[in-house]
Design a protein around this motif. Structure first.
Motif, PDB file in Angstrom:
ATOM      1  N   ARG A 154     -81.365  13.190 -26.091  1.00  0.00           N
ATOM      2  CA  ARG A 154     -82.115  14.445 -25.890  1.00  0.00           C
ATOM      3  C   ARG A 154     -81.207  15.653 -26.096  1.00  0.00           C
ATOM      4  O   ARG A 154     -81.415  16.698 -25.478  1.00  0.00           O
ATOM      5  N   THR A 155     -80.205  15.513 -26.936  1.00  0.00           N
ATOM      6  CA  THR A 155     -79.316  16.639 -27.250  1.00  0.00           C
ATOM      7  C   THR A 155     -79.296  16.874 -28.752  1.00  0.00           C
ATOM      8  O   THR A 155     -79.410  15.941 -29.551  1.00  0.00           O
ATOM      9  N   ILE A 156     -79.139  18.131 -29.112  1.00  0.00           N
ATOM     10  CA  ILE A 156     -79.109  18.559 -30.513  1.00  0.00           C
ATOM     11  C   ILE A 156     -77.790  19.271 -30.773  1.00  0.00           C
ATOM     12  O   ILE A 156     -77.375  20.123 -29.983  1.00  0.00           O
ATOM     13  N   GLY A 157     -77.136  18.946 -31.859  1.00  0.00           N
ATOM     14  CA  GLY A 157     -75.923  19.642 -32.247  1.00  0.00           C
ATOM     15  C   GLY A 157     -76.249  20.778 -33.199  1.00  0.00           C
ATOM     16  O   GLY A 157     -77.001  20.595 -34.161  1.00  0.00           O
ATOM     17  N   CYS A 158     -75.712  21.952 -32.940  1.00  0.00           N
ATOM     18  CA  CYS A 158     -75.917  23.119 -33.808  1.00  0.00           C
ATOM     19  C   CYS A 158     -74.558  23.658 -34.217  1.00  0.00           C
ATOM     20  O   CYS A 158     -73.764  24.060 -33.353  1.00  0.00           O
ATOM     21  N   MET A 159     -74.275  23.679 -35.502  1.00  0.00           N
ATOM     22  CA  MET A 159     -72.978  24.152 -35.993  1.00  0.00           C
ATOM     23  C   MET A 159     -73.173  25.350 -36.912  1.00  0.00           C
ATOM     24  O   MET A 159     -73.896  25.291 -37.901  1.00  0.00           O
ATOM     25  N   VAL A 160     -72.527  26.455 -36.559  1.00  0.00           N
ATOM     26  CA  VAL A 160     -72.524  27.651 -37.402  1.00  0.00           C
ATOM     27  C   VAL A 160     -71.082  28.094 -37.599  1.00  0.00           C
ATOM     28  O   VAL A 160     -70.185  27.711 -36.853  1.00  0.00           O
ATOM     29  N   SER A 161     -70.854  28.914 -38.613  1.00  0.00           N
ATOM     30  CA  SER A 161     -69.477  29.298 -38.935  1.00  0.00           C
ATOM     31  C   SER A 161     -68.903  30.338 -37.987  1.00  0.00           C
ATOM     32  O   SER A 161     -67.692  30.414 -37.795  1.00  0.00           O
ATOM     33  N   ASP A 162     -69.785  31.144 -37.371  1.00  0.00           N
ATOM     34  CA  ASP A 162     -69.291  32.195 -36.481  1.00  0.00           C
ATOM     35  C   ASP A 162     -70.400  32.573 -35.501  1.00  0.00           C
ATOM     36  O   ASP A 162     -71.345  33.277 -35.866  1.00  0.00           O
ATOM     37  N   VAL A 163     -70.290  32.121 -34.277  1.00  0.00           N
ATOM     38  CA  VAL A 163     -71.337  32.399 -33.290  1.00  0.00           C
ATOM     39  C   VAL A 163     -71.409  33.879 -32.938  1.00  0.00           C
ATOM     40  O   VAL A 163     -72.402  34.338 -32.364  1.00  0.00           O
ATOM     41  N   ALA A 164     -70.354  34.638 -33.263  1.00  0.00           N
ATOM     42  CA  ALA A 164     -70.367  36.074 -32.986  1.00  0.00           C
ATOM     43  C   ALA A 164     -71.189  36.843 -34.017  1.00  0.00           C
ATOM     44  O   ALA A 164     -71.510  38.017 -33.804  1.00  0.00           O
ATOM     45  N   ASN A 165     -71.525  36.208 -35.130  1.00  0.00           N
ATOM     46  CA  ASN A 165     -72.352  36.841 -36.155  1.00  0.00           C
ATOM     47  C   ASN A 165     -73.728  37.132 -35.565  1.00  0.00           C
ATOM     48  O   ASN A 165     -74.431  36.211 -35.139  1.00  0.00           O
ATOM     49  N   PRO A 166     -74.155  38.401 -35.504  1.00  0.00           N
ATOM     50  CA  PRO A 166     -75.428  38.723 -34.838  1.00  0.00           C
ATOM     51  C   PRO A 166     -76.639  38.097 -35.513  1.00  0.00           C
ATOM     52  O   PRO A 166     -77.661  37.873 -34.866  1.00  0.00           O
ATOM     53  N   LEU A 167     -76.547  37.813 -36.814  1.00  0.00           N
ATOM     54  CA  LEU A 167     -77.660  37.158 -37.493  1.00  0.00           C
ATOM     55  C   LEU A 167     -77.805  35.718 -37.022  1.00  0.00           C
ATOM     56  O   LEU A 167     -78.915  35.232 -36.795  1.00  0.00           O
ATOM     57  N   TYR A 168     -76.690  35.017 -36.855  1.00  0.00           N
ATOM     58  CA  TYR A 168     -76.727  33.663 -36.315  1.00  0.00           C
ATOM     59  C   TYR A 168     -77.180  33.664 -34.856  1.00  0.00           C
ATOM     60  O   TYR A 168     -77.926  32.786 -34.420  1.00  0.00           O
ATOM     61  N   ALA A 169     -76.702  34.635 -34.095  1.00  0.00           N
ATOM     62  CA  ALA A 169     -76.969  34.653 -32.654  1.00  0.00           C
ATOM     63  C   ALA A 169     -78.462  34.653 -32.356  1.00  0.00           C
ATOM     64  O   ALA A 169     -78.940  33.895 -31.494  1.00  0.00           O
ATOM     65  N   GLU A 170     -79.227  35.471 -33.072  1.00  0.00           N
ATOM     66  CA  GLU A 170     -80.666  35.544 -32.807  1.00  0.00           C
ATOM     67  C   GLU A 170     -81.367  34.252 -33.212  1.00  0.00           C
ATOM     68  O   GLU A 170     -82.302  33.796 -32.538  1.00  0.00           O
ATOM     69  N   ILE A 171     -80.901  33.643 -34.289  1.00  0.00           N
ATOM     70  CA  ILE A 171     -81.464  32.361 -34.728  1.00  0.00           C
ATOM     71  C   ILE A 171     -81.195  31.279 -33.690  1.00  0.00           C
ATOM     72  O   ILE A 171     -82.081  30.490 -33.331  1.00  0.00           O
ATOM     73  N   ILE A 172     -79.969  31.244 -33.172  1.00  0.00           N
ATOM     74  CA  ILE A 172     -79.574  30.237 -32.187  1.00  0.00           C
ATOM     75  C   ILE A 172     -80.409  30.357 -30.917  1.00  0.00           C
ATOM     76  O   ILE A 172     -80.894  29.360 -30.372  1.00  0.00           O
TER      77      ILE A 172
END
Length: 353
Positions: free
Chosen positions: A63-81
């Motif tokens: 019941r866990t999902i792995g999410c990998m992005v290049s930079d969690v500080a990127n505001p575009l990624y943050a809203e998606i996450i």
């Protein structure tokens, strides 16, 4: 009661066997409503918390999902996450977010996800061409949704129509009379970079203008200091750009800093467009014209595709592409016929002659 509450304690209070408790707590196994109610009451009274790891071994699901992005500080990624996590939580999944640090940790993180028995992956890659990373993803054996990437993998994808977006942005600047446009973008090694470059070049071509109207500066290093240095060099040229298009992240911060360092004014001396309608673009002074897409819906859609794939409700692999929208603010005007006092000389355009 001393020590942690065990399943046998719940069974004793509910007056059933331990196997009946286990069945009642598993939503995927049959149990009567009366049994589930008795067990739920005992669980509430005792404060019992199931052992998640033991459950994962029994039902082959963590019941866990792995999410990998290049930079969690990127505001575009943050809203998606944030949006993806909310949808996964609704479905009973925990999302583990990992920062690949611009690709340097991708292999290690993917192997960690495999060891921890993740049920599925949400992934964006720093380089679409890395065969070693693609090989690990192919062998992962779990459902995968790619976030705005285009690689040779059998999986679901959620993307943005960056080509049409860049086309719209550059066409808009050309309509204002700009004939020296700088595009600051992530590398062509990732889909957004390739698509933006293609869209921008197509806009120039369709306008019947020479390719020299557009200068493309694509970056692997997307940090503020690196982009600041690059834009600073471009603004120092005798034929400096009259308009800059840049990603609305640290790249926008670096661009604005370089413009300020050159004592140029937005939009009187130079026009600016942000790719991505970030907080910086919205609250800069003046507000920056921006290309936006629905980040929240992007994240929820990615999570929904993954949930359906994990739970066996999906058919053929799907690619869902989000459109873009150009939001006009006060950062773009026709190029000045003459440089303002204190500004560096600007290119004289056909419209300004």
């Amino acid at each position: 009661m001393n020590g942690p509450v065990k399943i046998s304690d719940v069974a004793k209070l509910a007056g059933v066997s331990a196997s009946s408790v286990s069945r009642a707590l598993n939503p995927d196994r049959y149990a009567s409503e009366e049994l589930r109610a008795r067990v739920a009451e005992a669980v509430a009274k005792l404060g019992y918390e199931p052992n998640a790891f033991a459950q994962s071994l029994r039902v082959q699901s963590s019941r866990t999902i792995g999410c990998m992005v290049s930079d969690v500080a990127n505001p575009l990624y943050a809203e998606i996450i944030v949006a993806a996590e909310a949808r996964l939580q609704e479905a009973g999944y925990l999302m583990v977010v990992a920062n690949s640090q611009s690709g340097s940790r991708e292999l290690d993180l993917l192997n960690m996800f495999r060891r921890r028995r993740m049920d599925g992956l949400l992934v964006t890659l720093d380089d679409d061409t890395r065969e070693d990373v693609l090989a690990v993803l192919k062998d992962s054996g779990v459902p995968l949704v790619l976030l705005d990437r285009d690689v040779n993998l059998s999986c679901d994808r959620v993307s943005v129509d960056h080509r049409q977006g860049a086309y719209a942005v550059v066409s808009y600047l050309l309509s204002l009379g700009h004939r020296s446009i700088l595009l600051e973008t992530p590398s062509h090694r990732v889909r957004p970079g390739r698509e933006r470059i293609a869209g921008a070049e197509a806009a120039v071509h369709d306008a019947g203008l020479p390719p020299s109207v557009l200068k493309v500066s694509d970056h692997v290093d997307l940090s503020q200091p690196h982009v600041f240095s690059d834009v600073l060099q471009e603004l120092a040229r005798p034929s400096r750009p009259t308009a800059i298009v840049t990603l609305g992240t640290a790249m926008l911060a670096g661009t604005l800093s370089a413009i300020e360092a050159n004592h140029l004014r937005i939009p009187e001396d130079i026009s600016v467009v942000s790719i991505g309608d970030t907080i910086l673009a919205q609250f800069a002074a003046p507000g920056i014209t921006a290309l936006r897409w629905n980040l929240k819906q992007f994240g929820r859609t990615a999570a929904e595709l993954l949930i359906e794939r994990i739970e066996g409700r999906a058919g053929t692999y799907r690619t869902i592409t989000f459109p873009t929208e150009l939001v006009l603010r006060r950062s773009c005007v026709p190029p000045a016929a003459k440089p303002s006092k204190g500004a560096r000389p600007a290119v004289q355009t056909a419209a300004a002659k």
